[in-house]
Write an enzyme that holds these catalytic residues in place. Structure first.
Site, mmCIF file in Angstrom:
data_model
loop_
_atom_site.group_PDB
_atom_site.id
_atom_site.type_symbol
_atom_site.label_atom_id
_atom_site.label_comp_id
_atom_site.label_asym_id
_atom_site.label_seq_id
_atom_site.Cartn_x
_atom_site.Cartn_y
_atom_site.Cartn_z
ATOM 1 N NE ARG A 130 18.374 17.915 68.309
ATOM 2 C CZ ARG A 130 19.001 19.071 68.028
ATOM 3 N NH1 ARG A 130 19.392 19.343 66.777
ATOM 4 N NH2 ARG A 130 19.277 19.937 68.972
ATOM 5 C CB SER A 178 15.458 16.209 74.575
ATOM 6 O OG SER A 178 16.171 17.222 75.226
ATOM 7 C CD GLU A 209 16.100 14.977 70.232
ATOM 8 O OE1 GLU A 209 15.440 16.010 70.449
ATOM 9 O OE2 GLU A 209 17.309 14.876 70.470
#
Ligand SMILES: Cc1cc2nc3c(=O)[nH]c(=O)nc-3n(C[C@H](O)[C@H](O)[C@H](O)COP(=O)(O)OP(=O)(O)OC[C@H]3O[C@@H](n4cnc5c(N)ncnc54)[C@H](O)[C@@H]3O)c2cc1C
Length: 289
Positions: free
Chosen positions: A166, A214, A284
């Protein structure tokens, strides 16, 4: 809201509500908002706005705008949606939605990205974030990326970009286009895989509520959702924001959540996990500032 024209007669909108363009459906006003119609306009805006504050917005599915708004220019890529293919290489403008990309790939018998069917982002956002699911991520398919760097448009080869979980080295660069390398496959097989991944996603995620997916990144040896569950936080609410009962890694907007409710819940999770487990969660989602 008000509008005026500048930069090749594009409309710049003042006081634009970010709740309309982010998947959390809350947050304050952007001081200025613009949707360039093509890559030339995108480049002109970036050049004219050089040195001033801006935020590039894809589909807003990983973005939270605070309630007191964003004091700069939001450049939305929602009109930059061209896709073309040359054999098994597909060239996407940054605003191509992953649903539209998956439809295009299925129609053209190109496989590889089926796992991304259901991620509600754009190719630009997914490349910056190195979005992924089911043990795959987009970096495995990226061949080249066209970016805006120091006043110039340049193309980087995949060897010149570093990707990790990510994360990408492109974080601070506007992305114009992305070249993706797929493989030839049967339309039916692609459809079956897309349906399979979409169903898996649907069975685990609270897709009937606004969210940003998320909130926290997976750790090397832990899943944030599991820890949040074990600490008894599942279902916990602040105002209109709730830690999802279906997936504790998601915060959902039950209808009337403010960005402040969501931020309070994020801080509460971070503090509780740190105090009880000595783990520092990494976010995130991107909070506009
Ligand atoms: C229900 C749901 C499920 C999700 N599931 C997943 C999942 O399985 N896996 C996953 O990885 N993510 C998931 N997400 C999060 C999100 O969809 C992805 O990260 C997505 O790829 C973000 O794309 P976006 O266009 O919406 O990005 P945005 O939220 O618009 O932007 C995210 C970041 O990318 C930057 N950015 C966007 N476009 C550009 C550009 N052209 N140039 C430079 N910077 C740019 C923004 O400035 C910001 O920093 C999910 C979200 C939701 C709501």
């Amino acid at each position: 809201m008000g509008t005026f024209s500048i930069y090749n007669s594009m409309n710049i909108i003042s006081s634009f509500p970010m709740s309309k363009v982010t998947s959390f459906k809350c947050g304050g006003l952007a001081k200025w908002f613009v949707c360039p119609d093509d890559l030339k306009d995108f480049e002109s805006i970036l050049k004219l706005h050089n040195g001033k504050k801006f935020y590039i917005l894809g589909n807003g599915s990983n973005t939270l705008c605070p309630d007191d708004g964003y004091d700069g220019l939001v450049i939305s890529t929602s009109n930059l949606k061209k896709i073309k293919k040359d054999g098994n290489i597909v060239v996407c403008e940054c605003g191509v939605n992953l649903f539209a990309l998956n439809d295009f790939l299925r129609e053209n018998g190109l496989g590889g990205l089926e796992w991304s069917y259901g991620i509600p982002g754009t190719v630009g956002g997914a490349t910056i974030m190195n979005s992924g699911a089911f043990e795959k991520d987009i970096s495995e398919f990226v061949e080249k990326v066209e970016i805006f760097d120091d006043g110039k448009v340049i193309v980087l080869d995949k060897n010149e970009i570093s990707f990790s979980y990510r994360k990408s080295s492109l974080k601070d660069f506007p992305i114009f286009r992305v070249w993706l390398k797929l493989f030839f496959s049967e339309k039916e097989t692609i459809k079956e895989l897309q349906d399979f991944y979409f169903e898996k996603r649907n069975s685990k995620q609270p897709l009937n509520y606004p969210s940003a997916g998320s909130i926290f990144k997976r750790g090397e040896d832990f899943f944030p959702a599991e820890i949040i569950d074990k600490l008894g936080l599942k279902g916990y609410k602040i105002g209109g924001a709730q830690i999802s009962e279906k997936h504790s890694g998601f915060i959902i907007n039950q209808g009337e959540a403010t960005a402040t409710d969501i931020m309070k819940l994020i801080n509460l999770i971070e503090d509780t996990v740190f105090n009880k487990k000595n783990i520092k969660l990494e976010r995130e989602i991107i909070i506009m500032k």
